[in-house]
Design a protein around this motif. Structure first.
Motif, PDB file in Angstrom:
ATOM      1  N   HIS A  47     -12.317   8.181   5.797  1.00 53.22           N
ATOM      2  CA  HIS A  47     -11.850   7.797   4.423  1.00 53.22           C
ATOM      3  C   HIS A  47     -12.150   6.155   5.182  1.00 53.22           C
ATOM      4  O   HIS A  47     -11.789   5.048   5.334  1.00 53.22           O
ATOM      5  N   GLY A 106      -5.659  -1.602  -2.199  1.00 56.76           N
ATOM      6  CA  GLY A 106      -6.857  -1.810  -2.103  1.00 56.76           C
ATOM      7  C   GLY A 106      -7.230  -1.449  -2.964  1.00 56.76           C
ATOM      8  O   GLY A 106      -6.310  -2.107  -4.106  1.00 56.76           O
ATOM      9  N   ALA A 107      -8.447  -0.922  -3.365  1.00 57.68           N
ATOM     10  CA  ALA A 107      -9.348  -0.594  -4.810  1.00 57.68           C
ATOM     11  C   ALA A 107      -8.072  -0.001  -5.852  1.00 57.68           C
ATOM     12  O   ALA A 107      -8.244   0.333  -7.194  1.00 57.68           O
ATOM     13  N   GLY A 108      -8.121   1.423  -5.377  1.00 60.98           N
ATOM     14  CA  GLY A 108      -7.531   2.461  -5.839  1.00 60.98           C
ATOM     15  C   GLY A 108      -6.034   2.422  -6.181  1.00 60.98           C
ATOM     16  O   GLY A 108      -5.240   2.052  -5.032  1.00 60.98           O
ATOM     17  N   MET A 125     -14.899  -5.029  -0.207  1.00 58.55           N
ATOM     18  CA  MET A 125     -15.583  -3.943  -0.104  1.00 58.55           C
ATOM     19  C   MET A 125     -16.798  -3.105  -0.652  1.00 58.55           C
ATOM     20  O   MET A 125     -17.564  -2.057  -0.382  1.00 58.55           O
ATOM     21  N   TRP A 145       1.028  -1.539   0.430  1.00 59.59           N
ATOM     22  CA  TRP A 145      -0.239  -0.073  -0.284  1.00 59.59           C
ATOM     23  C   TRP A 145       0.756   1.507  -0.476  1.00 59.59           C
ATOM     24  O   TRP A 145       1.858   1.671   0.424  1.00 59.59           O
ATOM     25  N   THR A 188      -9.998  -1.646   3.903  1.00 58.35           N
ATOM     26  CA  THR A 188      -9.993  -3.193   3.164  1.00 58.35           C
ATOM     27  C   THR A 188     -10.054  -3.755   4.009  1.00 58.35           C
ATOM     28  O   THR A 188      -9.580  -4.281   5.394  1.00 58.35           O
ATOM     29  N   ARG A 207     -11.727   9.505  -4.291  1.00 60.53           N
ATOM     30  CA  ARG A 207     -10.314  10.446  -4.007  1.00 60.53           C
ATOM     31  C   ARG A 207     -10.356  11.607  -3.794  1.00 60.53           C
ATOM     32  O   ARG A 207     -11.251  12.312  -4.357  1.00 60.53           O
TER      33      ARG A 207
HETATM   34  C1  GLV Z   1      -9.724   2.341  -0.754  1.00 59.27           C
HETATM   35  O1  GLV Z   1      -9.228   3.735  -0.643  1.00 59.27           O
HETATM   36  C2  GLV Z   1      -8.954   2.112  -1.446  1.00 59.27           C
HETATM   37  O2  GLV Z   1      -8.619   2.604  -2.453  1.00 59.27           O
HETATM   38  O3  GLV Z   1      -8.830   1.200  -1.842  1.00 59.27           O
END
Ligand code: GLV
Ligand code: NAP
Length: 308
Positions: free
Chosen positions: A268, A63-65, A88, A43, A273, A220
């Motif tokens: 946030h 994470g997803a982003g 998520m 991360w 996660t 974001r």
């Molecule tokens: C959290 O912000 C993600 O991107 O998983």
């Protein structure tokens, strides 16, 4: 197989979980000068980490982003793989439906009345007057769109490529953006942060929403032109906002968003996660590529040119 781990929070718990699932692998926390690894679990790693690990085949993001990763210079031979849901999307659906319904049903108003012992009904509002626009119809956006549709709100969705999703009015690309905004009252941002989507929530776009627009940003902080939000709220152009993400995190204590009466702030936290689910997903992908599956066949492989 060697796996290096660069995770700022509780790296030991991640390493223990990965070792449990992959007992034959050599799995260590990364430190400067560490031996070259085959895969990384990360991360927001540093550029030094990337520079010192030029032989990585896969970088698995927890994470997803992947906006933080794509700011770095990553060798073209290294593939980046993001989390694909891993628990998520249900959290995101809960969060967005809660924010939407809290606004639509005026629950803050009832709470204020309750504080003063006042028994007073508000006039029912009509779902048809609150069409919800979801920006981003990927893994999270589609799940949220379906959850919102379950509550019988009209739902619009906007993505880069055209889509057909039952029960969702879909718009696509630059050409479809104005029509999508003009058809939406509550706007939910679930886009990846890329050069194309930075500050997509700004005066010019938010002014195109139906009157009484409400913004829910769960993607974001960089999607929102932060300086432009409070004037829109104070002018009455927008009715309110629920914000989970910010340009600077943690949101500084002096930031006006904390105290604005029409803004709800969360740290946030909309979709966290989940470690066990994420480890299971990452391990399955590592096993697959080690057994010969092409990276491109894995869900969640990032296209660095596209930016997500
Ligand atoms: C959290 O912000 C993600 O991107 O998983
Ligand atoms: P995803 O599956 O990659 O979906 C991204 C969606 O955005 C796709 O529908 C894509 O269109 C669309 N999109 C991308 N660029 C676009 C553009 N320029 N114009 C219009 N649409 C565009 O991503 P995801 O898993 O749903 O996650 C979305 C984002 O949520 C992540 O990137 C992350 O930043 C954020 N997130 C936040 C939290 C939190 O706790 N707050 C948690 C997890 C994720 P196509 O379908 O046409 O490709």
């Amino acid at each position: 197989m060697r796996i290096t781990v660069s995770i700022p929070e509780r790296p030991d718990a991640w390493i223990a979980g990965l070792r449990r699932e992959l007992p034959q692998a050599d799995i260590e926390a990364w430190q400067p000068g560490a031996a070259p690894a085959d895969h990384a679990v990360v991360w927001a790693p540093s550029q030094q980490f990337i520079d010192e690990q030029p032989a990585l085949r896969g970088i698995f993001n927890i994470g997803a982003g992947v906006d933080a990763l794509l700011k770095l210079r990553v060798p073209a031979s290294t593939r980046i793989v993001r989390l694909d849901d891993a628990g998520m999307s249900v959290q995101m659906a809960e969060y967005v439906c809660h924010a939407l319904i809290r606004h639509f049903r005026e629950l803050d108003g009832y709470q204020a009345d309750a504080g003063e012992g006042r028994w007073s009904f508000r006039k029912p509002r009509l779902r048809r007057d609150f069409p919800v626009g979801i920006m981003g119809l990927g893994v999270l956006g589609q799940r949220v769109a379906k959850a919102v549709a379950q509550f019988e709100f009209p739902v619009n969705g906007w993505s880069r490529s055209p889509k057909q999703i039952e029960g969702i009015r879909c718009f696509a690309g630059e050409a479809g953006l104005d029509e999508f905004l003009a058809a939406s009252r509550v706007l939910v941002c679930l886009l990846p942060l890329t050069p194309d989507t930075r500050h997509i929530l700004r005066r010019e776009t938010l002014s195109k929403l139906l009157p009484g627009g409400y913004v829910i940003n769960v993607a974001r902080g960089g999607h929102l032109a932060e300086d432009e939000l409070i004037p829109l709220l104070d002018e009455g152009r927008l009715a309110g906002a629920t914000l989970d993400v910010f340009e600077v995190e943690p949101l500084p204590p002096e930031h006006p968003f904390w105290r604005h009466p029409k803004i709800t702030v969360t740290p946030h936290a909309s979709a966290r996660t989940l470690r066990d689910e994420s480890i299971a997903q990452i391990v399955a992908k590592i096993r697959a590529v080690e057994a010969g599956t092409d990276f491109d066949a894995l869900p969640g492989v990032v296209d660095a040119n596209r930016g997500y």
